[in-house]
Design a protein around this motif. Structure first.
Motif, mmCIF file in Angstrom:
data_model
loop_
_atom_site.group_PDB
_atom_site.id
_atom_site.type_symbol
_atom_site.label_atom_id
_atom_site.label_comp_id
_atom_site.label_asym_id
_atom_site.label_seq_id
_atom_site.Cartn_x
_atom_site.Cartn_y
_atom_site.Cartn_z
ATOM 1 N N LEU A 28 20.698 1.567 -58.302
ATOM 2 C CA LEU A 28 21.263 2.628 -57.480
ATOM 3 C C LEU A 28 20.118 2.953 -56.528
ATOM 4 O O LEU A 28 18.816 3.300 -57.045
ATOM 5 N N ARG A 29 20.126 3.135 -55.268
ATOM 6 C CA ARG A 29 19.459 3.581 -54.430
ATOM 7 C C ARG A 29 19.603 5.037 -54.081
ATOM 8 O O ARG A 29 20.863 5.602 -53.643
ATOM 9 N N ASP A 30 18.754 5.951 -53.870
ATOM 10 C CA ASP A 30 18.777 7.222 -53.716
ATOM 11 C C ASP A 30 19.411 7.597 -52.502
ATOM 12 O O ASP A 30 20.038 8.633 -52.157
ATOM 13 N N ASP A 31 19.121 6.756 -51.280
ATOM 14 C CA ASP A 31 19.409 7.208 -49.989
ATOM 15 C C ASP A 31 20.910 6.585 -49.481
ATOM 16 O O ASP A 31 21.529 6.959 -48.378
ATOM 17 N N MET A 32 21.430 5.852 -50.512
ATOM 18 C CA MET A 32 22.702 5.232 -50.404
ATOM 19 C C MET A 32 23.753 5.674 -51.134
ATOM 20 O O MET A 32 24.760 5.890 -50.653
ATOM 21 N N GLN A 33 23.609 6.119 -52.304
ATOM 22 C CA GLN A 33 24.382 6.820 -53.080
ATOM 23 C C GLN A 33 24.174 8.242 -53.405
ATOM 24 O O GLN A 33 25.000 8.822 -54.144
ATOM 25 N N GLY A 34 23.090 8.692 -52.872
ATOM 26 C CA GLY A 34 22.834 10.044 -52.970
ATOM 27 C C GLY A 34 22.514 10.628 -54.282
ATOM 28 O O GLY A 34 22.661 11.846 -54.592
ATOM 29 N N ILE A 35 21.598 9.909 -55.002
ATOM 30 C CA ILE A 35 21.084 10.020 -56.297
ATOM 31 C C ILE A 35 20.107 11.003 -56.160
ATOM 32 O O ILE A 35 19.056 10.853 -55.549
ATOM 33 N N ALA A 36 20.070 12.409 -57.262
ATOM 34 C CA ALA A 36 19.116 13.258 -56.767
ATOM 35 C C ALA A 36 18.017 13.220 -57.810
ATOM 36 O O ALA A 36 16.911 13.561 -57.519
ATOM 37 N N ASN A 37 18.250 12.433 -59.071
ATOM 38 C CA ASN A 37 17.065 12.489 -60.239
ATOM 39 C C ASN A 37 17.613 11.387 -61.129
ATOM 40 O O ASN A 37 18.779 10.772 -60.984
ATOM 41 N N GLU A 38 16.896 11.118 -62.178
ATOM 42 C CA GLU A 38 17.209 10.248 -63.037
ATOM 43 C C GLU A 38 18.512 10.607 -63.916
ATOM 44 O O GLU A 38 19.412 9.795 -64.365
ATOM 45 N N GLU A 39 18.710 12.026 -64.316
ATOM 46 C CA GLU A 39 19.769 12.312 -64.803
ATOM 47 C C GLU A 39 21.281 12.217 -64.175
ATOM 48 O O GLU A 39 22.114 11.813 -64.811
ATOM 49 N N HIS A 40 21.010 12.241 -62.826
ATOM 50 C CA HIS A 40 22.354 12.040 -61.766
ATOM 51 C C HIS A 40 22.461 10.602 -62.010
ATOM 52 O O HIS A 40 23.689 9.974 -61.744
ATOM 53 N N ALA A 41 21.460 9.939 -61.855
ATOM 54 C CA ALA A 41 21.558 8.313 -61.923
ATOM 55 C C ALA A 41 22.307 7.931 -63.099
ATOM 56 O O ALA A 41 23.183 7.117 -62.926
#
Length: 78
Positions: A28-41
């Motif tokens: 998962l990429r933070d810039d493409m899926q809007g991931i905020a942190n590890e817990e969110h991922a």
């Protein structure tokens, strides 16, 4: 850019037997899926896996997240 490596196992119970099924590693990429942190991922990955693997025999989905701050898009052809 951060890249979150997701590894997971699906735990199933069928006819009294418990089995673990590995899920292929995905990212998962933070810039493409809007991931905020590890817990969110982890939450996003668990939701994706549960939606794809809908089955009454699933007892649990075990998810592990690793994060890389040194992502090189050319490594995975992104």
């Amino acid at each position: 850019m951060k890249l979150y490596q997701i590894t997971a196992q699906i735990e199933r119970r069928v006819n009294g037997w418990i089995s673990l099924e590995g899920v292929p590693t995905f990212y998962l990429r933070d810039d493409m899926q809007g991931i905020a942190n590890e817990e969110h991922a982890e939450t996003v990955a668990r939701s994706m896996i549960e939606n794809i693997a809908r089955d009454e025999s699933i007892r649990a989905v075990h998810v592990s997240v690793s994060v890389s701050n040194n992502f090189n898009p050319s490594v995975i052809g992104a």
